[in-house]
Enzyme design. Structure first.
Site, PDB file in Angstrom:
ATOM      1  N   HIS A   8      -8.734  -8.812 -29.783  1.00  0.00           N
ATOM      2  CA  HIS A   8      -9.387  -9.529 -30.878  1.00  0.00           C
ATOM      3  C   HIS A   8     -10.238  -8.585 -31.734  1.00  0.00           C
ATOM      4  O   HIS A   8     -10.595  -7.474 -31.316  1.00  0.00           O
ATOM      5  CB  HIS A   8     -10.280 -10.643 -30.322  1.00  0.00           C
ATOM      6  CG  HIS A   8     -11.356 -10.124 -29.390  1.00  0.00           C
ATOM      7  ND1 HIS A   8     -12.532  -9.549 -29.835  1.00  0.00           N
ATOM      8  CD2 HIS A   8     -11.413 -10.085 -28.036  1.00  0.00           C
ATOM      9  CE1 HIS A   8     -13.269  -9.185 -28.807  1.00  0.00           C
ATOM     10  NE2 HIS A   8     -12.601  -9.490 -27.692  1.00  0.00           N
ATOM     11  N   GLU A  86     -10.607 -13.796 -21.378  1.00  0.00           N
ATOM     12  CA  GLU A  86     -11.520 -12.745 -20.926  1.00  0.00           C
ATOM     13  C   GLU A  86     -11.928 -12.976 -19.473  1.00  0.00           C
ATOM     14  O   GLU A  86     -11.869 -14.112 -18.967  1.00  0.00           O
ATOM     15  CB  GLU A  86     -12.758 -12.741 -21.828  1.00  0.00           C
ATOM     16  CG  GLU A  86     -13.845 -11.745 -21.454  1.00  0.00           C
ATOM     17  CD  GLU A  86     -13.398 -10.304 -21.590  1.00  0.00           C
ATOM     18  OE1 GLU A  86     -12.636  -9.837 -20.694  1.00  0.00           O
ATOM     19  OE2 GLU A  86     -13.806  -9.636 -22.552  1.00  0.00           O
TER      20      GLU A  86
END
Length: 214
Positions: A8, A86
């Site tokens: 990201h 994550e």
């Protein structure tokens, strides 16, 4: 077959660690720079995809979903995939405690150290393995599934995706650095196995002597 791994864009948590105290990790937004990075990465990702269809597997976190949106990629399939999220550090975090945990994690090892109320790297490795098993079946057995896959994920998760695909040692994994925000890695299958387009940066040689041969 091709797998494109993309981290990201820069998020608020990358520039303000205190943000984790007031905003859940999954809800942290991109910064202005992160949005610029994601838009700029769009052209590169589209070139890597080429003219064929692509399936996109995107972590459910706000920063990964926004990164994918800003790429402007017209994917045939878009799947929100929690298994590529994550590493879970727990809920709203106390900054003093997190600083202690980071030092303990570095000394103990990023793979096996379990965060209180969160995950170890090994936990992430397990869910990444399950994801890859399912993806492999779809790529080989589902004729309708695009043979090019884009995965928009996170730094540690991307390293573990490669660790599983290439059977890298845990020592080697712990010696590798995360890719930068909006940096990619490309994996191509030549009919016999996966090949990585370029290695990860290493902050030390692997203690067991292994290297990043794919």
């Amino acid at each position: 077959m091709r797998i494109i791994l993309l981290r990201h864009g820069q998020s608020l948590g990358n520039v303000d660690e205190l943000a984790y105290c007031r905003i859940p990790d999954h809800a942290l937004p991109l910064t202005g720079l992160g949005e610029q990075q994601a838009r700029a990465a769009g052209a590169t990702i589209k070139e890597l995809i080429g003219d064929g269809p692509v399936a996109a597997y995107v972590s459910p976190y706000k920063r990964t979903r926004r990164t994918f949106e800003l790429l402007g990629v017209d994917a045939e399939r878009i799947i929100t995939e929690p298994r590529v999220r994550e590493q879970d550090w727990g809920n709203l975090q106390d900054p003093a405690e997190q600083e202690v945990l980071k030092h303990q994690r570095h000394a103990f090892g990023h793979f096996f150290f379990r965060l209180p109320n969160g995950e170890s790297g090994a936990d992430v490795d397990d869910r990444v393995a399950a994801f890859l098993d399912g993806l492999t079946v779809r790529l080989h057995e589902d004729e309708t599934h695009p043979k090019t896959v884009l995965i928009v994920s996170h730094g540690l998760t991307i390293r573990l995706l490669c660790r599983r695909l290439f059977d890298w040692s845990i020592e080697l994994f712990e010696s590798l650095s995360n890719v930068d925000t909006c940096e990619n890695r490309v994996l191509d299958h030549d009919g016999t196995g996966w090949k990585l387009d370029r290695p990860f940066d290493q902050w030390r040689d692997s203690p067991d002597g292994t290297v990043q041969h794919s």
